[in-house]
Design a protein around this motif. Sequence first.
Motif, PDB file in Angstrom:
ATOM      1  N   ASN A 259     -13.801  -8.066   4.024  1.00  0.00           N
ATOM      2  CA  ASN A 259     -12.533  -7.350   3.796  1.00  0.00           C
ATOM      3  C   ASN A 259     -12.191  -7.229   2.308  1.00  0.00           C
ATOM      4  N   ASP A 260     -12.374  -8.340   1.574  1.00  0.00           N
ATOM      5  CA  ASP A 260     -12.007  -8.323   0.153  1.00  0.00           C
ATOM      6  C   ASP A 260     -13.168  -7.877  -0.736  1.00  0.00           C
ATOM      7  N   LYS A 261     -14.254  -7.428  -0.111  1.00  0.00           N
ATOM      8  CA  LYS A 261     -15.428  -7.019  -0.892  1.00  0.00           C
ATOM      9  C   LYS A 261     -15.670  -5.503  -0.823  1.00  0.00           C
ATOM     10  N   MET A 262     -14.747  -4.802  -0.129  1.00  0.00           N
ATOM     11  CA  MET A 262     -14.924  -3.358   0.020  1.00  0.00           C
ATOM     12  C   MET A 262     -14.316  -2.560  -1.123  1.00  0.00           C
ATOM     13  N   ALA A 263     -13.216  -3.056  -1.690  1.00  0.00           N
ATOM     14  CA  ALA A 263     -12.548  -2.322  -2.779  1.00  0.00           C
ATOM     15  C   ALA A 263     -13.488  -2.051  -3.948  1.00  0.00           C
ATOM     16  N   PRO A 264     -14.285  -3.054  -4.407  1.00  0.00           N
ATOM     17  CA  PRO A 264     -15.219  -2.779  -5.511  1.00  0.00           C
ATOM     18  C   PRO A 264     -16.255  -1.704  -5.144  1.00  0.00           C
ATOM     19  N   VAL A 265     -16.660  -1.666  -3.864  1.00  0.00           N
ATOM     20  CA  VAL A 265     -17.618  -0.659  -3.416  1.00  0.00           C
ATOM     21  C   VAL A 265     -17.012   0.738  -3.534  1.00  0.00           C
ATOM     22  N   ILE A 266     -15.782   0.868  -3.058  1.00  0.00           N
ATOM     23  CA  ILE A 266     -15.091   2.170  -3.105  1.00  0.00           C
ATOM     24  C   ILE A 266     -14.887   2.601  -4.556  1.00  0.00           C
ATOM     25  N   LEU A 297     -13.807   6.007   4.067  1.00  0.00           N
ATOM     26  CA  LEU A 297     -12.418   5.689   4.435  1.00  0.00           C
ATOM     27  C   LEU A 297     -11.884   6.802   5.330  1.00  0.00           C
ATOM     28  N   ARG A 298     -11.245   6.409   6.426  1.00  0.00           N
ATOM     29  CA  ARG A 298     -10.621   7.411   7.297  1.00  0.00           C
ATOM     30  C   ARG A 298      -9.383   7.981   6.620  1.00  0.00           C
ATOM     31  N   SER A 299      -8.825   9.005   7.223  1.00  0.00           N
ATOM     32  CA  SER A 299      -7.652   9.658   6.632  1.00  0.00           C
ATOM     33  C   SER A 299      -6.454   8.709   6.527  1.00  0.00           C
ATOM     34  N   ASP A 300      -6.417   7.673   7.390  1.00  0.00           N
ATOM     35  CA  ASP A 300      -5.317   6.701   7.322  1.00  0.00           C
ATOM     36  C   ASP A 300      -5.624   5.554   6.359  1.00  0.00           C
ATOM     37  N   ALA A 311     -20.912  -3.039   1.673  1.00  0.00           N
ATOM     38  CA  ALA A 311     -20.417  -4.242   0.983  1.00  0.00           C
ATOM     39  C   ALA A 311     -21.275  -5.452   1.346  1.00  0.00           C
ATOM     40  N   ALA A 312     -21.665  -5.558   2.619  1.00  0.00           N
ATOM     41  CA  ALA A 312     -22.478  -6.691   3.074  1.00  0.00           C
ATOM     42  C   ALA A 312     -23.854  -6.674   2.422  1.00  0.00           C
ATOM     43  N   ALA A 313     -24.472  -5.487   2.320  1.00  0.00           N
ATOM     44  CA  ALA A 313     -25.799  -5.382   1.713  1.00  0.00           C
ATOM     45  C   ALA A 313     -25.760  -5.808   0.247  1.00  0.00           C
ATOM     46  N   ILE A 314     -24.721  -5.370  -0.476  1.00  0.00           N
ATOM     47  CA  ILE A 314     -24.580  -5.741  -1.891  1.00  0.00           C
ATOM     48  C   ILE A 314     -24.372  -7.245  -2.022  1.00  0.00           C
ATOM     49  N   TYR A 315     -23.543  -7.813  -1.140  1.00  0.00           N
ATOM     50  CA  TYR A 315     -23.295  -9.263  -1.161  1.00  0.00           C
ATOM     51  C   TYR A 315     -24.597 -10.033  -0.895  1.00  0.00           C
ATOM     52  N   ARG A 316     -25.366  -9.576   0.089  1.00  0.00           N
ATOM     53  CA  ARG A 316     -26.608 -10.276   0.435  1.00  0.00           C
ATOM     54  C   ARG A 316     -27.622 -10.225  -0.698  1.00  0.00           C
ATOM     55  N   LYS A 317     -27.691  -9.094  -1.371  1.00  0.00           N
ATOM     56  CA  LYS A 317     -28.635  -9.004  -2.497  1.00  0.00           C
ATOM     57  C   LYS A 317     -28.222  -9.956  -3.606  1.00  0.00           C
ATOM     58  N   LYS A 318     -26.918  -9.999  -3.905  1.00  0.00           N
ATOM     59  CA  LYS A 318     -26.430 -10.896  -4.963  1.00  0.00           C
ATOM     60  C   LYS A 318     -26.616 -12.362  -4.584  1.00  0.00           C
ATOM     61  N   THR A 319     -26.362 -12.663  -3.314  1.00  0.00           N
ATOM     62  CA  THR A 319     -26.387 -14.061  -2.863  1.00  0.00           C
ATOM     63  C   THR A 319     -27.800 -14.591  -2.646  1.00  0.00           C
TER      64      THR A 319
END
Length: 560
Positions: A259-266, A297-300, A311-319
Amino acid sequence: MDFKRYIAGKIKAGDLSEGEIYDLLALPPNTEMGDFALPCFRLAKTMRRSPALIAEEIAAAYPKDEIVSGVSAVNGYVNFRIDRAFWAKETLERVLSEGERYGSSDEGAGRVVCIDYSSVNIAKPFHIGHLSTTVLGSALYKLHRFLGYKPVGINHLGDYGTQFGKLISAYKRWGSKEEVEKGGLRALNALYVRFHEEAEKDGSLNDEARAFFKKIEDKDEESLALFEWFKELTLKEVGRIYDLLDVHFDSWAGESFYNDKMAPVIEELEQKGLLVESEGAKIVDLEAYGMPPCIILRSDGASLYATRDIAAAIYRKKTYDFYKCLYVVAYQQNLHFKQFFKVLELMGKEWAKDLVHVAYGMVSLEDGSMSTRKGKVVYLSDVIDKCVSKALSIITEKNPALENKEETAKTVGVGAVIFGALYNSKIKDITFSYDKVLNFEGETSCYVQYTCARANSVLEKGGVPEVYEADDICPQEFELVKTLADFPSVLKDALAKYEPSLVARYAVDLAQRYNKFYFDCNILGAEEKERNFRLALTKATLTTLKNALSLLGIGVPEKM
């Protein structure tokens, strides 16, 4: 010993390198012709001679020794025959010395492989549809570890979304703590089904569900406590099934973890000019690559699976700095994986090429598919229990005096469930049949386990000789030796193709060859020299069968 490599190193054939010759060496259609064959047709053009003449020249020049006992030229092929005694001695020495490590290697040393599999949904039943991803991912985990890689098993829990709001709404309206504690996931699923039934009559329930999910996101104490309780009940229940199936994970980081790792992706997508607006939604346009847009991101303003997976793929590569990251997910999600892999590539992540979607077919029982919303669910625990019960009935009928029948039935029944999902190519849809997977005479784990029990019985009576000689080998013995020698290459092939079915089929093939040898060759009543060799061959077969089944997550009872 790699006989192909040995042969290739001694051949001079035009301008072909040793590696090219190695790749050309193939298996003849029958072993009477030889054990390996080199086709010479490709050489005809550069050497300006007929393939038949080239084959004769290579055969005449090849130096025979204690390893290659015969070389012949036939119709443009050079056939090589390995000395039977040498092959047998070489193979048995390796199997018996390496034991439970036979077939392993260090090819993956220093390489991390992330494997995302099973990925159950919180508060939803662990049903037969989860069988393939769970046992396929687990087998790939074991294979990677056996071949020297460092696997990281990831259970990407489905623990985020409006369905939890629906469940809280249903629980507060119609549930009770006593009922849910007693009924576990089945009670939660009944509430979920009822919610959908009632929401069809009263649409305002969906608004209530969205409101409850918002409370979870806002860390509302009561809603969050209920969610955590549902999660605890789920993990406790599925944990029992994972233990039965010998399935393990190193990470339980689910959707909510990102949840808190999506903003940097966007933000990164916007900075790189990849994010565009479409009908109020934020998307990455993939039309140039023959794909529909990847919605970020959906319209809402809500995120989607793709957002969290990126976000998960980026986290896994870093980790983990993985060498490969595998996603063991059904083929219905092919487009999803192509899309988010492409988005990562467009973001400049050169490691996007190391992401692999290991797609598989669907599993259903003979009465059709399932729907969680409508309550038509086949619980995996029920399938396992039924297989164990049927195995107990068969064992009781065939061997009523067997000790520890219940434990043996559990090993056989659970093995049947796993093997039934892994025996066919992963991409095929499977219709699960209890009678088929528990056939002791078919291509099943039961048949392989029974063969292990037979080999155990032989060794109990005859022992394992410290000294044996491999001379005057009969055809049945040699076919068994060759099959034993194939095991390491089968494992490499299975890993390269992400195809554990190759290991399952190998186990059946080896069991069939041992049983032919068992019936055609007198083991315990043979002369001492033959007897010792055949006992050593039996021990090597048992060791290899156990190793193969272990890589699939299947145990072996000593008696059946």
